[in-house]
Design an enzyme around this catalytic site. Structure first.
Site, PDB file in Angstrom:
ATOM      1  N   ARG A 164      30.755  74.088  23.634  1.00 47.57           N
ATOM      2  CA  ARG A 164      31.773  74.519  22.688  1.00 47.57           C
ATOM      3  C   ARG A 164      31.058  75.123  21.482  1.00 47.57           C
ATOM      4  O   ARG A 164      30.065  74.564  21.017  1.00 47.57           O
ATOM      5  CB  ARG A 164      32.508  73.243  22.269  1.00 47.57           C
ATOM      6  CG  ARG A 164      33.893  73.448  21.831  1.00 47.57           C
ATOM      7  CD  ARG A 164      34.534  72.106  21.488  1.00 47.57           C
ATOM      8  NE  ARG A 164      35.817  72.363  20.875  1.00 47.57           N
ATOM      9  CZ  ARG A 164      35.966  72.740  19.617  1.00 47.57           C
ATOM     10  NH1 ARG A 164      34.920  72.856  18.819  1.00 47.57           N
ATOM     11  NH2 ARG A 164      37.167  73.001  19.135  1.00 47.57           N
ATOM     12  N   THR A 223      19.050  73.606  21.678  1.00 49.34           N
ATOM     13  CA  THR A 223      19.625  72.759  20.635  1.00 49.34           C
ATOM     14  C   THR A 223      18.925  72.954  19.299  1.00 49.34           C
ATOM     15  O   THR A 223      17.769  73.366  19.245  1.00 49.34           O
ATOM     16  CB  THR A 223      19.580  71.271  21.036  1.00 49.34           C
ATOM     17  OG1 THR A 223      20.183  70.484  20.007  1.00 49.34           O
ATOM     18  CG2 THR A 223      18.162  70.784  21.237  1.00 49.34           C
ATOM     19  N   ARG A 224      19.673  72.646  18.209  1.00 51.73           N
ATOM     20  CA  ARG A 224      19.089  72.655  16.861  1.00 51.73           C
ATOM     21  C   ARG A 224      19.448  71.362  16.137  1.00 51.73           C
ATOM     22  O   ARG A 224      19.354  71.262  14.926  1.00 51.73           O
ATOM     23  CB  ARG A 224      19.576  73.882  16.064  1.00 51.73           C
ATOM     24  CG  ARG A 224      21.029  74.236  16.228  1.00 51.73           C
ATOM     25  CD  ARG A 224      21.474  75.266  15.230  1.00 51.73           C
ATOM     26  NE  ARG A 224      22.047  74.598  14.097  1.00 51.73           N
ATOM     27  CZ  ARG A 224      23.350  74.367  13.928  1.00 51.73           C
ATOM     28  NH1 ARG A 224      24.231  74.790  14.825  1.00 51.73           N
ATOM     29  NH2 ARG A 224      23.785  73.746  12.855  1.00 51.73           N
ATOM     30  N   HIS A 253      24.352  63.614  24.714  1.00 46.26           N
ATOM     31  CA  HIS A 253      23.613  64.812  25.113  1.00 46.26           C
ATOM     32  C   HIS A 253      22.737  64.517  26.325  1.00 46.26           C
ATOM     33  O   HIS A 253      22.583  65.336  27.223  1.00 46.26           O
ATOM     34  CB  HIS A 253      22.712  65.298  23.982  1.00 46.26           C
ATOM     35  CG  HIS A 253      23.425  65.573  22.712  1.00 46.26           C
ATOM     36  ND1 HIS A 253      23.462  64.673  21.685  1.00 46.26           N
ATOM     37  CD2 HIS A 253      24.140  66.651  22.310  1.00 46.26           C
ATOM     38  CE1 HIS A 253      24.154  65.176  20.689  1.00 46.26           C
ATOM     39  NE2 HIS A 253      24.589  66.376  21.042  1.00 46.26           N
ATOM     40  N   HIS A 313      21.595  62.624  21.073  1.00 48.58           N
ATOM     41  CA  HIS A 313      21.952  61.222  21.279  1.00 48.58           C
ATOM     42  C   HIS A 313      22.317  61.005  22.742  1.00 48.58           C
ATOM     43  O   HIS A 313      22.123  61.879  23.575  1.00 48.58           O
ATOM     44  CB  HIS A 313      23.085  60.851  20.323  1.00 48.58           C
ATOM     45  CG  HIS A 313      22.717  61.138  18.892  1.00 48.58           C
ATOM     46  ND1 HIS A 313      21.747  60.425  18.226  1.00 48.58           N
ATOM     47  CD2 HIS A 313      23.129  62.114  18.031  1.00 48.58           C
ATOM     48  CE1 HIS A 313      21.593  60.918  17.013  1.00 48.58           C
ATOM     49  NE2 HIS A 313      22.416  61.953  16.865  1.00 48.58           N
TER      50      HIS A 313
END
Ligand code: PPS
Length: 570
Positions: free
Chosen positions: A291, A197-198, A205, A202
């Protein structure tokens, strides 16, 4: 100890020399040509040296580079989708030859590694963009970097690691692939799902990563990128504080957090494969892809660069060969009636889905509006609020521009006094005359010197704005280019209002408070703005104020009302 899966290519590389060898290399390197690594090259070299990019043993040579660009494979046939190259200036390239050993240093001059140059060539960057990124549209951040900001010549060769790039932050959660693998072995983690992740994370996730791990009957490695991500992303210091708070919501012993010093390329499908290979080197068995993985946003025509599931498709195609399994990321939404998260495809028609987009999140932070607990954990929101204070607490710059005698300084002074009367803000006035006495005392009035003067003012204002203060600048600033530079510097850090004090030249000259216009007309003062030097009018300033027929108080009120309307005043 259960056997771990092999790294990519079969062997986890470690390119570091032993302590004695490193000391010797360092002593010899004093006579070698020296290249200062860019922030991106520092990220790449860290993962080359510690085996994160196994099986690579250095920056790619020409044959491997050509093969990676064209076919996603090294010349020995192994899958490798992203070229890892050392780009240098023409000047440096001209000073070295194939066979030379060069010293690669960080910005402080510390020797990180040495490299024997095996190849030196001028790459076809457009071909690289086409092959790797599928586009030459420079709204793609990596195309922009390659075509507009990277060095023209590539050097390839084997590396010898002398000293790992240093980090002073979050050292307890930075691991090399070897360290990560050892920890997994020690904890008895046989199957590990990695999540890349970058962005801040929340509840959605947390739900999806936890479910992904549970479905694979595996543990979870939260593996955020803290090298270089997409320009405009939230800084990693803030993100890591968010991740740290989030980790407390996973059941104990199931999950861990480690930081990856990767320089992302935003290369979508090819990048997804690369991310998978890196995670395999770190000892993971599964990799979550959602996605638009590593998507660069929209192109210059407003269309997506890659299809939303291109990354998943390409990964599936090579999954077996990669020997790391894809866990497709299901979009999770909050179902109001169930007071629970569910995959979007499992929500019934009669149920209400709730979601807050990134844009909506930023809007709510900006205006200090509520963020519901179903969306994010309060501790995470608190970290984000600290980073994004509401506008009433954010810094801003008021940038007055206009002719000498137009009223800039007087309005600026009045606005400053009123803000101080209201309290709650720390205000600094960077008046043209004052700056020229202090910051820019050696400068004259040529275009070059004026631009330098404005850039200095902009730099100081940007620091003030970044730290939550108010900077009020009142130079003539006659050139559009330097005003744009200042705007671009400050806008990402806080508010920026360009105020054109457009009192006509005749009025300024008639006032001639300092007697400068008379001297300029007489030719005593040269290069005088409006008389013998140009003034390029602002095209889209936030405000225009003509002081011909209004009082200073009225002008200052206009500025305050504008600030109030924009939300900067409590
Ligand atoms: S600039 O162009 O933005 O760098 O100019 P700035 O720093 O605002 O400095 C302008 C003040 O310097 C005095 N001065 C001149 N102005 C314009 N042209 C020439 N050649 C010149 N020589 C001296 C002048 O007092 C300006 O102050 P203000 O407050 O604008 O009247």
């Amino acid at each position: 100890m259960g056997a771990q899966k092999e790294p990519h290519g079969g062997e986890l590389k470690n390119l570091y020399l032993s302590e004695e060898e490193a000391a010797e290399e360092k002593a010899q390197s004093k006579d070698w040509p020296s290249w200062d690594l860019t922030p991106r090259q520092l990220c790449d070299i860290e993962l080359l040296l510690n085996g994160g990019f196994s099986p690579l043993e250095g920056f790619l040579g020409k044959a491997d580079y050509d093969s990676v660009v064209a076919d996603m494979r090294l010349t020995d046939g192994l899958l490798w989708p992203i070229p890892i190259t050392l780009d240098v200036s023409q000047h440096f390239a001209d000073s070295v030859s194939e066979g030379d050993v060069i010293a690669l240093r960080d910005r402080e001059g510390v020797l990180v590694a040495t490299m024997t140059i095996a190849d030196k060539w001028t790459p076809d960057k457009r071909k690289e963009c086409e092959g790797v990124l599928g586009t030459t549209d420079d709204t793609h951040p990596e195309v922009d970097r390659l075509l507009n900001h990277s060095g023209p010549v590539y050097l390839g060769g084997r590396l010898k690691g002398v000293q790992a790039p240093r980090h002073f932050d979050f050292t307890h959660i930075r691991h090399s692939p070897r360290e990560m693998r050892d920890l997994f072995a020690k904890w008895g983690w046989r199957k590990v799902v990695a999540f890349q992740t970058r962005n801040p994370l929340h509840r959605a996730h947390q739900e999806l990563t936890f479910r992904a791990a549970r479905e694979a009957e595996a543990n979870l490695l939260l593996h955020p990128v803290v090298g270089l991500t997409k320009p405009g992303d939230i800084d990693y210091f803030t993100r890591v504080r968010c991740y740290d708070r989030l980790m407390q919501h996973y059941p104990e012993q199931t999950s861990t957090l480690s930081l990856l010093p990767l320089a992302m390329r935003m290369a979508g499908p090819r990048e997804a494969l690369w991310h998978g290979i890196i995670r395999k080197n770190y000892g993971c068995t599964h990799f979550i892809i959602g996605r638009d993985h590593a998507g660069p946003g929209k192109d210059s025509k407003g269309e997506d660069f890659y299809g939303p599931y291109d990354a998943q498709d390409l990964f599936v195609e090579h999954q077996e060969e990669l020997d790391i399994s894809l866990v497709p990321f299901k979009q999770m939404v909050y179902v109001q009636e169930r007071a629970q998260y569910a995959p979007v495809d499992e929500v019934e028609d009669h149920e209400t889905q709730l979601n807050i987009s990134g844009t909506e999140l930023r809007r709510r932070l900006k205006h200090n509006l509520e963020l519901p607990e179903w969306f994010s954990f309060p501790e995470v929101v608190a970290v984000l609020r600290e980073r994004h204070p509401p506008l009433t607490e954010q810094g801003f710059t008021l940038f007055f521009t206009g002719f000498s005698g137009s009223g800039k300084s007087t309005i600026a002074n009045a606005v400053m006094t009123k803000l101080m009367e209201m309290g709650g803000r720390r205000v600094t006035l960077l008046d043209g005359d004052v700056v020229r006495k202090n910051l820019s005392s050696e400068l004259g009035f040529s275009k070059e010197h004026r631009n330098l003067n404005i850039e200095r003012i902009g730099f100081v204002a940007s620091e003030i704005t970044k730290n939550g203060g108010v900077a009020i600048c009142a130079p003539i600033a006659p050139y559009r280019g330097s005003r744009r530079v200042v705007r671009e510097l400050i806008e990402p850090l806080g508010g920026f209002l360009e105020i054109h004090v457009n009192t006509p030249l005749e009025v300024c000259e008639a006032r001639d408070r300092k007697g400068l216009y008379a001297k300029a007309r007489a030719g005593v003062i040269k290069e005088f703005t409006g008389i013998s030097d140009p003034y390029e009018e602002p095209e889209n300033p936030e405000m225009r104020i003509d002081t011909t027929d209004i009082t200073i108080d009225q002008a200052a009120q206009q500025v305050l009302l504008k600030l109030e309307k924009l939300g900067y005043l409590a």
